[in-house]
Design a protein around this motif. Structure first.
Motif, PDB file in Angstrom:
ATOM      1  N   VAL A   7      -7.246  -7.489  57.356  1.00 33.38           N
ATOM      2  CA  VAL A   7      -7.681  -6.307  56.610  1.00 33.38           C
ATOM      3  C   VAL A   7      -6.650  -6.040  55.518  1.00 33.38           C
ATOM      4  N   GLN A   8      -7.126  -5.745  54.332  1.00 34.68           N
ATOM      5  CA  GLN A   8      -6.240  -5.408  53.220  1.00 34.68           C
ATOM      6  C   GLN A   8      -6.628  -4.057  52.638  1.00 34.68           C
ATOM      7  N   LEU A   9      -5.607  -3.283  52.290  1.00 34.22           N
ATOM      8  CA  LEU A   9      -5.791  -2.040  51.555  1.00 34.22           C
ATOM      9  C   LEU A   9      -5.086  -2.201  50.214  1.00 34.22           C
ATOM     10  N   VAL A  10      -5.803  -1.991  49.146  1.00 37.91           N
ATOM     11  CA  VAL A  10      -5.227  -2.168  47.821  1.00 37.91           C
ATOM     12  C   VAL A  10      -5.397  -0.885  47.019  1.00 37.91           C
ATOM     13  N   GLU A  11      -4.265  -0.303  46.620  1.00 39.82           N
ATOM     14  CA  GLU A  11      -4.289   0.906  45.799  1.00 39.82           C
ATOM     15  C   GLU A  11      -4.233   0.524  44.321  1.00 39.82           C
ATOM     16  N   SER A  12      -4.776   1.378  43.496  1.00 40.05           N
ATOM     17  CA  SER A  12      -4.687   1.203  42.044  1.00 40.05           C
ATOM     18  C   SER A  12      -4.781   2.570  41.382  1.00 40.05           C
ATOM     19  N   VAL A  58     -10.611  -0.926  50.827  1.00 37.64           N
ATOM     20  CA  VAL A  58     -10.376  -1.606  52.098  1.00 37.64           C
ATOM     21  C   VAL A  58     -11.277  -2.831  52.158  1.00 37.64           C
ATOM     22  N   SER A  59     -10.702  -3.986  52.441  1.00 40.38           N
ATOM     23  CA  SER A  59     -11.492  -5.212  52.496  1.00 40.38           C
ATOM     24  C   SER A  59     -11.051  -6.060  53.680  1.00 40.38           C
ATOM     25  N   GLY A  60     -11.859  -7.076  53.975  1.00 34.78           N
ATOM     26  CA  GLY A  60     -11.544  -7.967  55.078  1.00 34.78           C
ATOM     27  C   GLY A  60     -12.469  -7.737  56.250  1.00 34.78           C
ATOM     28  N   THR A 104     -14.066   2.664  50.085  1.00 39.52           N
ATOM     29  CA  THR A 104     -13.112   3.082  49.065  1.00 39.52           C
ATOM     30  C   THR A 104     -12.806   4.567  49.194  1.00 39.52           C
ATOM     31  N   MET A 105     -11.531   4.900  48.972  1.00 36.23           N
ATOM     32  CA  MET A 105     -11.091   6.291  48.963  1.00 36.23           C
ATOM     33  C   MET A 105     -10.447   6.569  47.610  1.00 36.23           C
ATOM     34  N   TYR A 106     -10.577   7.802  47.164  1.00 38.01           N
ATOM     35  CA  TYR A 106     -10.035   8.202  45.867  1.00 38.01           C
ATOM     36  C   TYR A 106      -9.129   9.420  46.030  1.00 38.01           C
ATOM     37  N   LEU A 107      -8.233   9.583  45.077  1.00 37.84           N
ATOM     38  CA  LEU A 107      -7.432  10.798  44.990  1.00 37.84           C
ATOM     39  C   LEU A 107      -7.393  11.222  43.526  1.00 37.84           C
TER      40      LEU A 107
END
Length: 120
Positions: A2-7, A24-26, A77-80
């Motif tokens: 599992v990978q979490l990638v922020e941008s 979140v992927s994987g 996906t989560m946003y802030l």
């Protein structure tokens, strides 16, 4: 895996806005709670905001009324959304998620972090 990638991090002036994303992927069979944390140099990592799978939200007092957390369950996906930003918002922002495995257990994962700097 599992990978979490922020941008979405970067430099912004006081009073400005930024929008962070966490994908979140994987091997994802569901996502429970998701959260944003931040850590400034020399300090502990603190909770900024979190959201449950049913879209309930919770915020740190210091960001209430300025930040909005949201999620798109269909996109994992989560946003802030960060508005009216202040120099004290400067930190590395981390994504956190409780990811359900195919065996029904939930495991917590962290992203690598994205730098947010508020300065004129």
């Amino acid at each position: 895996q599992v990978q979490l990638v922020e941008s979405g991090g970067g430099l912004v002036q006081p009073g400005g806005s930024l929008r962070l994303s966490c994908v979140v992927s994987g091997s994802v069979f569901g996502i429970a709670a998701m959260a944003w944390y931040r850590q400034a140099p020399g300090t502990e990592r603190d909770l900024v905001a979190d959201t449950t799978s049913t879209y309930a939200t919770n915020y740190a007092e210091s960001v209430k009324g300025r930040f909005t957390v949201s999620r798109d369950n269909a996109k994992n996906t989560m946003y802030l959304q960060m508005n009216n930003m202040k120099p004290e918002d400067t930190a590395v922002y981390y994504c956190n998620a409780g990811v359900m495995t195919k065996f029904g257990a939930t495991r917590t994962y962290w992203g690598q972090g994205t730098q947010v700097t508020v300065s004129s």
